[in-house]
Design an enzyme around this catalytic site. Structure first.
Site, PDB file in Angstrom:
ATOM      1  CG  HIS A 242       0.495  26.055  -6.847  1.00 20.79           C
ATOM      2  ND1 HIS A 242       0.261  26.758  -5.700  1.00 20.79           N
ATOM      3  CD2 HIS A 242       1.082  26.899  -7.713  1.00 20.79           C
ATOM      4  CE1 HIS A 242       0.701  28.000  -5.854  1.00 20.79           C
ATOM      5  NE2 HIS A 242       1.203  28.110  -7.069  1.00 20.79           N
TER       6      HIS A 242
ATOM      7  CB  SER B 202       3.588  31.175 -15.560  1.00 21.30           C
ATOM      8  OG  SER B 202       4.343  32.344 -15.800  1.00 21.30           O
TER       9      SER B 202
ATOM     10  CG  HIS C 226      -1.545  30.962 -10.628  1.00 22.41           C
ATOM     11  ND1 HIS C 226      -2.103  29.759 -10.251  1.00 22.41           N
ATOM     12  CD2 HIS C 226      -0.291  30.979 -10.094  1.00 22.41           C
ATOM     13  CE1 HIS C 226      -1.232  29.091  -9.497  1.00 22.41           C
ATOM     14  NE2 HIS C 226      -0.118  29.806  -9.396  1.00 22.41           N
TER      15      HIS C 226
ATOM     16  CE  LYS D  49      -0.298  33.774  -6.344  1.00 22.25           C
ATOM     17  NZ  LYS D  49       0.746  34.452  -7.173  1.00 22.25           N
TER      18      LYS D  49
END
Lengths: 330, 330
Positions: free
Chosen positions: B218, B54, B56, B104
């Protein structure tokens, strides 16, 4: 404060150039700062024109398109557009069926739209205006006599835009717009101030560990500052503030709007708390919109806007819309 | 750093409760952390499942719906979801036509989706996987061997989702998804670090007056830090970095994506600069998307993702989609 800009002086035209590049379905006049639906004027249709200071994106330019605004006039950041922009926009979109100005209640906008209405009428354009003043936080404020206009602008533009798209005459579109505004109330909070390009730093001081309850969309002071609260406590406070002035007897549209700098992850959590409070207060929610729609640059915070709807308003809310920031049904 | 949350421990389930309230068209299993298209499984249709940490948002839950994902699995903030979520999602959406995992390229995601694929196949579900690794900034990174997966995830999910919606078989959908990834490259910059709920402060130090070129989603380190640049200079740097690895011979889709904390006004200005650079380099842009789609909580910054398209990919990009965060044509 670092910003993704060239120089503060060109922020608005730079953004308009980007809008023009990204949205070939819009006519963006960078020089005169007017964003127009490419198929305007639409024969026989009442046209909607809005505008206001930049910094609240996607409001208003992101709401230009089928089923919503015919044109938008962006001012400098947090500064009203000028009457010349509004008259130019009205002339570009009027099909002869008249133009409705949607005006947020800030002194500069009110004066400039009033002057533009006179000038447009001198040019033979029939103009009506609706004032949006939904924010219950304070009676008068930094830039406003009376309640400020905030999140309800989206409801007014969407519902009146759908009415115009259906071919309703100006008087009817105006009446509906006024009804949406009168049926809507908002309350916002700030967790951190926003930064304007011109200032390059926070527009107000908000001490660490405090939040501003009832903040305006330019960072205007609200009701009070308190020690930081949880999302659930903020939802209780904001919803109750709205329900003090709006006692819905039918379902509501709920906008859980981000101020710009608060992540969507947090906004959804807040939306859950808003729904919890509304359920506890016996308010039925017909539709919910969560996201950044009426923002304050990078301000951290959120607001709750409720609009009580009947069958007609709900039908118009659900009607097709095709704009950069709001689209469904087409 | 103040956040609009209750406690850090419940941020993800709190947000899921909000998604459930705001989006009745989705089935949100808060307990097991799976978001599913309400009409799933769709008879005869290949199903798309994605997921990731979470933080994004709207990726991935905001991309669940007709024409895109059938299910999404949100992990904790910046932490991979677990195989159990992925298997549960696959079982919920598989119609018998098979499931494509969109993954991803982060070590945790790759391992967990691989384990989930095995477990799902044990349950008789046919699974294919596509790895997204579009970020040209660095070869290896904090959480990744090879290129990181960022903005191209949106292109893969949209185009493969449209292919699945048209009834293409799993092998064909997988091939298309791989082709989209191979045709896509990204480059991002950070102007200010993001804040995770668990940490409550910036996740990395970025000195005043500097930006991080090539940052990960990130906040992973990029290529270099430099003194703050203008929007135009950043566009030159980012586009050229992408074009070093992608030399389009046909038009591109362009995603000018916000990192989360950068206002839309600035993103549109940046989009204008990206278009200027692409025009100077002779690259033709078929479609442009500007906004917050693959974010990093409240990080300030932006990224450029380009995807070279032929007629088929462009047709699938334009095909109807109806999700919370991306919708057109239906």
């Amino acid at each position: 404060m670092k910003m993704l800009i060239n120089v503060p002086e060109t922020v608005v035209p730079d953004a308009l150039r980007g809008m023009a590049a990204a949205h070939p379905e819009l006519n963006v006049d960078v020089e005169h700062r007017v964003i127009v639906r490419r198929d305007a004027p639409v024969a026989g249709k009442v046209a909607l024109v809005s505008g206001g200071g930049s910094g609240h994106e996607p409001l208003h330019g992101g709401f230009v398109g089928r089923g919503m605004l015919d044109a938008a006039c962006p001012g400098e950041v947090f500064t009203s557009p000028v009457p010349d922009q509004m008259v130019r926009a009205a002339a570009a979109v009027d099909s002869g069926a008249g133009v409705l100005f949607v005006v947020k209640n800030y002194t500069g906008d009110v004066l400039n739209f009033a002057m533009a209405a006179e000038l447009a009428e001198d040019e033979g354009i029939q103009v009506a205006s609706v004032l949006v003043n939904d924010d219950v936080a304070v009676r008068d404020s930094t830039y406003t006599a009376g309640r400020r206009g905030t999140g309800a602008t989206l409801f007014v533009e969407k519902i009146a835009g759908a009415a115009a798209e259906e071919g309703m005459p100006l008087e009817r579109v105006e009446t509906l717009a006024r009804r949406v505004n009168e049926s809507s109330r908002s309350f916002g909070v700030a967790l951190a101030a926003c930064t304007t390009p011109a200032k390059g730093g926070p527009t107000f001081d908000l001490p660490p560990g405090e939040l501003e309850l009832g903040v305006g969309i330019h960072g205007e002071p609200g009701r009070e500052r308190r020690a930081m609260m949880t999302s659930g406590e903020i939802a209780d406070f904001a919803v109750d503030a709205v329900l003090e002035e709006l006692r819905p007897t039918s379902p509501v549209l709920a906008l859980v709007g981000g101020a710009g700098g608060t992540p969507l992850l947090e906004l959804y959590g807040f939306a859950g708390e808003v729904h919890r409070v509304l359920a506890q207060r016996g308010v039925n929610v017909a539709r919910t919109l969560v996201g950044n729609y009426v923002t304050s640059l990078d301000m951290a915070g959120a607001s709750v806007t409720l609009c009580q709807v009947d069958e007609e308003l709900l039908r118009l809310w659900d009607a097709p819309v095709r704009t950069p920031a709001l689209r469904w049904g087409c």
